[in-house]
Design a protein around this motif. Sequence first.
Motif, PDB file in Angstrom:
ATOM      1  N   ARG A   1     -24.594  -1.002 -36.491  1.00  0.00           N
ATOM      2  CA  ARG A   1     -24.128  -2.314 -36.035  1.00  0.00           C
ATOM      3  C   ARG A   1     -25.114  -3.398 -36.459  1.00  0.00           C
ATOM      4  NH1 ARG A   1     -23.396  -0.680 -29.895  1.00  0.00           N
ATOM      5  NH2 ARG A   1     -22.542  -2.782 -29.769  1.00  0.00           N
ATOM      6  N   GLN A   2     -24.570  -4.554 -36.781  1.00  0.00           N
ATOM      7  CA  GLN A   2     -25.375  -5.698 -37.210  1.00  0.00           C
ATOM      8  C   GLN A   2     -24.751  -6.957 -36.639  1.00  0.00           C
ATOM      9  OE1 GLN A   2     -25.865  -5.965 -41.427  1.00  0.00           O
ATOM     10  NE2 GLN A   2     -27.021  -7.863 -41.361  1.00  0.00           N
ATOM     11  N   PRO A   3     -25.525  -7.773 -35.919  1.00  0.00           N
ATOM     12  CA  PRO A   3     -24.971  -9.008 -35.353  1.00  0.00           C
ATOM     13  C   PRO A   3     -24.373  -9.898 -36.440  1.00  0.00           C
ATOM     14  CG  PRO A   3     -27.131  -8.566 -34.426  1.00  0.00           C
ATOM     15  CD  PRO A   3     -26.942  -7.584 -35.552  1.00  0.00           C
ATOM     16  N   LEU A   4     -23.284 -10.550 -36.104  1.00  0.00           N
ATOM     17  CA  LEU A   4     -22.605 -11.445 -37.038  1.00  0.00           C
ATOM     18  C   LEU A   4     -22.454 -12.808 -36.374  1.00  0.00           C
ATOM     19  CD1 LEU A   4     -20.980 -11.467 -39.776  1.00  0.00           C
ATOM     20  CD2 LEU A   4     -18.951 -11.176 -38.385  1.00  0.00           C
ATOM     21  N   PRO A   5     -23.184 -13.821 -36.765  1.00  0.00           N
ATOM     22  CA  PRO A   5     -24.154 -13.848 -37.866  1.00  0.00           C
ATOM     23  C   PRO A   5     -25.440 -13.125 -37.497  1.00  0.00           C
ATOM     24  CG  PRO A   5     -24.187 -15.921 -36.706  1.00  0.00           C
ATOM     25  CD  PRO A   5     -23.058 -15.129 -36.102  1.00  0.00           C
ATOM     26  N   PRO A   6     -26.327 -12.851 -38.479  1.00  0.00           N
ATOM     27  CA  PRO A   6     -27.539 -12.082 -38.202  1.00  0.00           C
ATOM     28  C   PRO A   6     -28.401 -12.670 -37.100  1.00  0.00           C
ATOM     29  CG  PRO A   6     -27.187 -12.303 -40.553  1.00  0.00           C
ATOM     30  CD  PRO A   6     -26.179 -13.191 -39.886  1.00  0.00           C
ATOM     31  N   LYS A   7     -28.495 -14.003 -37.006  1.00  0.00           N
ATOM     32  CA  LYS A   7     -29.294 -14.639 -35.967  1.00  0.00           C
ATOM     33  C   LYS A   7     -28.376 -15.525 -35.127  1.00  0.00           C
ATOM     34  CE  LYS A   7     -33.535 -14.681 -38.712  1.00  0.00           C
ATOM     35  NZ  LYS A   7     -34.591 -15.522 -39.331  1.00  0.00           N
ATOM     36  N   PRO A   8     -27.811 -14.965 -34.039  1.00  0.00           N
ATOM     37  CA  PRO A   8     -26.885 -15.748 -33.232  1.00  0.00           C
ATOM     38  C   PRO A   8     -27.495 -17.081 -32.818  1.00  0.00           C
ATOM     39  CG  PRO A   8     -26.952 -13.472 -32.501  1.00  0.00           C
ATOM     40  CD  PRO A   8     -28.054 -13.629 -33.507  1.00  0.00           C
ATOM     41  N   SER A   9     -26.745 -18.142 -32.979  1.00  0.00           N
ATOM     42  CA  SER A   9     -27.261 -19.480 -32.683  1.00  0.00           C
ATOM     43  C   SER A   9     -27.044 -19.832 -31.224  1.00  0.00           C
ATOM     44  CB  SER A   9     -26.577 -20.505 -33.586  1.00  0.00           C
ATOM     45  OG  SER A   9     -25.173 -20.447 -33.385  1.00  0.00           O
ATOM     46  N   SER A  10     -27.402 -21.037 -30.884  1.00  0.00           N
ATOM     47  CA  SER A  10     -27.426 -21.428 -29.471  1.00  0.00           C
ATOM     48  C   SER A  10     -26.122 -22.049 -28.991  1.00  0.00           C
ATOM     49  CB  SER A  10     -28.562 -22.442 -29.259  1.00  0.00           C
ATOM     50  OG  SER A  10     -28.365 -23.585 -30.084  1.00  0.00           O
ATOM     51  N   TRP A  11     -25.105 -22.154 -29.849  1.00  0.00           N
ATOM     52  CA  TRP A  11     -23.867 -22.778 -29.367  1.00  0.00           C
ATOM     53  C   TRP A  11     -23.209 -21.885 -28.317  1.00  0.00           C
ATOM     54  CZ3 TRP A  11     -20.208 -19.264 -30.738  1.00  0.00           C
ATOM     55  CH2 TRP A  11     -20.403 -18.541 -31.903  1.00  0.00           C
ATOM     56  N   PRO A  12     -22.526 -22.494 -27.330  1.00  0.00           N
ATOM     57  CA  PRO A  12     -21.911 -21.696 -26.262  1.00  0.00           C
ATOM     58  C   PRO A  12     -20.826 -20.796 -26.809  1.00  0.00           C
ATOM     59  CG  PRO A  12     -21.162 -23.978 -26.174  1.00  0.00           C
ATOM     60  CD  PRO A  12     -22.269 -23.928 -27.174  1.00  0.00           C
ATOM     61  N   HIS A  13     -20.682 -19.632 -26.227  1.00  0.00           N
ATOM     62  CA  HIS A  13     -19.723 -18.664 -26.741  1.00  0.00           C
ATOM     63  C   HIS A  13     -18.292 -18.958 -26.287  1.00  0.00           C
ATOM     64  CE1 HIS A  13     -22.601 -15.996 -28.635  1.00  0.00           C
ATOM     65  NE2 HIS A  13     -23.379 -16.129 -27.594  1.00  0.00           N
ATOM     66  N   PHE A  14     -18.130 -19.581 -25.121  1.00  0.00           N
ATOM     67  CA  PHE A  14     -16.788 -19.867 -24.607  1.00  0.00           C
ATOM     68  C   PHE A  14     -16.715 -21.303 -24.093  1.00  0.00           C
ATOM     69  CE2 PHE A  14     -16.766 -15.319 -24.625  1.00  0.00           C
ATOM     70  CZ  PHE A  14     -15.439 -14.974 -24.854  1.00  0.00           C
ATOM     71  N   VAL A  15     -15.546 -21.893 -24.257  1.00  0.00           N
ATOM     72  CA  VAL A  15     -15.260 -23.222 -23.725  1.00  0.00           C
ATOM     73  C   VAL A  15     -13.860 -23.209 -23.122  1.00  0.00           C
ATOM     74  CG1 VAL A  15     -16.761 -24.506 -25.299  1.00  0.00           C
ATOM     75  CG2 VAL A  15     -14.395 -23.987 -25.972  1.00  0.00           C
ATOM     76  N   CYS A  16     -13.515 -24.310 -22.501  1.00  0.00           N
ATOM     77  CA  CYS A  16     -12.198 -24.446 -21.897  1.00  0.00           C
ATOM     78  C   CYS A  16     -11.337 -25.341 -22.785  1.00  0.00           C
ATOM     79  CB  CYS A  16     -12.333 -25.041 -20.498  1.00  0.00           C
ATOM     80  SG  CYS A  16     -10.751 -25.213 -19.632  1.00  0.00           S
ATOM     81  N   LEU A  17     -10.233 -24.816 -23.283  1.00  0.00           N
ATOM     82  CA  LEU A  17      -9.302 -25.574 -24.129  1.00  0.00           C
ATOM     83  C   LEU A  17      -8.177 -26.118 -23.250  1.00  0.00           C
ATOM     84  CD1 LEU A  17      -8.506 -26.200 -27.181  1.00  0.00           C
ATOM     85  CD2 LEU A  17      -6.917 -24.259 -26.915  1.00  0.00           C
ATOM     86  N   TYR A  18      -7.789 -27.393 -23.493  1.00  0.00           N
ATOM     87  CA  TYR A  18      -6.725 -27.989 -22.685  1.00  0.00           C
ATOM     88  C   TYR A  18      -6.032 -29.093 -23.476  1.00  0.00           C
ATOM     89  CZ  TYR A  18      -9.927 -31.903 -21.830  1.00  0.00           C
ATOM     90  OH  TYR A  18     -10.761 -32.987 -21.990  1.00  0.00           O
ATOM     91  N   ASP A  19      -4.887 -29.525 -22.951  1.00  0.00           N
ATOM     92  CA  ASP A  19      -4.126 -30.626 -23.532  1.00  0.00           C
ATOM     93  C   ASP A  19      -4.326 -31.844 -22.621  1.00  0.00           C
ATOM     94  OD1 ASP A  19      -2.267 -32.462 -24.462  1.00  0.00           O
ATOM     95  OD2 ASP A  19      -0.752 -30.933 -24.902  1.00  0.00           O
ATOM     96  N   PRO A  20      -5.088 -32.857 -23.051  1.00  0.00           N
ATOM     97  CA  PRO A  20      -5.386 -34.004 -22.177  1.00  0.00           C
ATOM     98  C   PRO A  20      -4.155 -34.831 -21.815  1.00  0.00           C
ATOM     99  CG  PRO A  20      -6.097 -34.439 -24.418  1.00  0.00           C
ATOM    100  CD  PRO A  20      -5.687 -33.002 -24.378  1.00  0.00           C
ATOM    101  N   ARG A  21      -3.052 -34.623 -22.533  1.00  0.00           N
ATOM    102  CA  ARG A  21      -1.823 -35.344 -22.196  1.00  0.00           C
ATOM    103  C   ARG A  21      -1.191 -34.792 -20.924  1.00  0.00           C
ATOM    104  NH1 ARG A  21       1.245 -34.206 -27.715  1.00  0.00           N
ATOM    105  NH2 ARG A  21       0.652 -32.133 -26.937  1.00  0.00           N
ATOM    106  N   HIS A  22      -1.558 -33.557 -20.570  1.00  0.00           N
ATOM    107  CA  HIS A  22      -0.958 -32.920 -19.388  1.00  0.00           C
ATOM    108  C   HIS A  22      -1.991 -32.454 -18.375  1.00  0.00           C
ATOM    109  CE1 HIS A  22       3.062 -32.756 -21.254  1.00  0.00           C
ATOM    110  NE2 HIS A  22       2.396 -32.581 -22.387  1.00  0.00           N
ATOM    111  N   SER A  23      -3.270 -32.400 -18.773  1.00  0.00           N
ATOM    112  CA  SER A  23      -4.343 -32.016 -17.860  1.00  0.00           C
ATOM    113  C   SER A  23      -5.425 -33.095 -17.901  1.00  0.00           C
ATOM    114  CB  SER A  23      -4.959 -30.671 -18.259  1.00  0.00           C
ATOM    115  OG  SER A  23      -4.051 -29.615 -18.046  1.00  0.00           O
ATOM    116  N   LYS A  24      -5.524 -33.862 -16.847  1.00  0.00           N
ATOM    117  CA  LYS A  24      -6.552 -34.904 -16.760  1.00  0.00           C
ATOM    118  C   LYS A  24      -7.792 -34.293 -16.118  1.00  0.00           C
ATOM    119  CE  LYS A  24      -3.601 -37.882 -18.372  1.00  0.00           C
ATOM    120  NZ  LYS A  24      -3.737 -38.343 -19.762  1.00  0.00           N
TER     121      LYS A  24
END
Length: 319
Positions: A168-191
């Motif tokens: 096994r090898q991490p992809l990418p080799p050196k995981p960066s600091s960006w968050p792994h999960f976020v919340c996706l939504y439609d601002p027209r229907h979710s304020k």
Amino acid sequence: MSGMDAYARDLDLNLLRVFAVVAEEGSITRAAARLYVTQPAVSAAIRRLTAFIGAELITRQGRRMVVTHRGAELLAAARAHLQPLVAAAMEVPVFDPKSSTATVRIGLDDSLGALILPDFMKALRTEAPEMQLIIVPVQFRTVEELLLSHKVDFAVGVADELPRSILRQPLPPKPSSWPHFVCLYDPRHSKLPKKLSEREYFAREHVVVSYAGDTRGIVEDSLGLARKVRISVPAFSYVADVVDGSPLLATIPTLVANHIIRTRPHLRSTPLPFSWESSIVELLWSRATDDDEAARFLRGVLLKVALALVARVERHGKK
């Protein structure tokens, strides 16, 4: 004698090599020196082969050892097979991706297919234009069996504990600091508020991705917290269509969210009000296929594509 009988009687094919050298040298002594073994070892090998064949293969004629008629027949057949075997063992394979027509089976996690494949195929159009790919869906419950049964040559995804026979090898080799999960939504229907609170998050209705066909998603499995699940879908490819035009929230990998927003710019993503240690995406392959040049080449291309993808995500996050 059938091939199966030969295997059953445990014929040591090295005996044929010893016999061929004795026949060529005409001397037990010279054959032993050439083979870097003792004279008794050579004599014992000739006796064992004679007993196996059931006929005299070599006899003394004056000071030389000469083959009998049966020995001459065996020697001709042995040379016809031994020489190609030695040549095949000594030959160093040369892999040229530009001319390779190899077919490689790649296991790909559902969340990564739409992200990686376009750039991956673009790179292969110039680097390996004749290679053929077969993409097989994998997830953490199935990846081990697919790799060990050689149903895929390598895989890209997440996995928990795996046997040591899987590399096994991490992809990418050196995981960066960006968050792994976020919340996706439609601002027209979710304020949503500028900073989403945990209370607000759990008060909303959600779409979850469940490979098990239930209402448990990444939040339930990682945090042990239950959301108001309106719909459970079997793959991340459903998420954009479900969220678009609805008040539902989707908790998905950052890379997936950014890809969706590039194609549907009216959608938005926001940081989650909590965090957890998420799994790292990895390249996974069986130790038994580690020397497969075609698969090794493709793993290298995937690494380059992943690094470029992460760099693009990080640039997007800084804007």
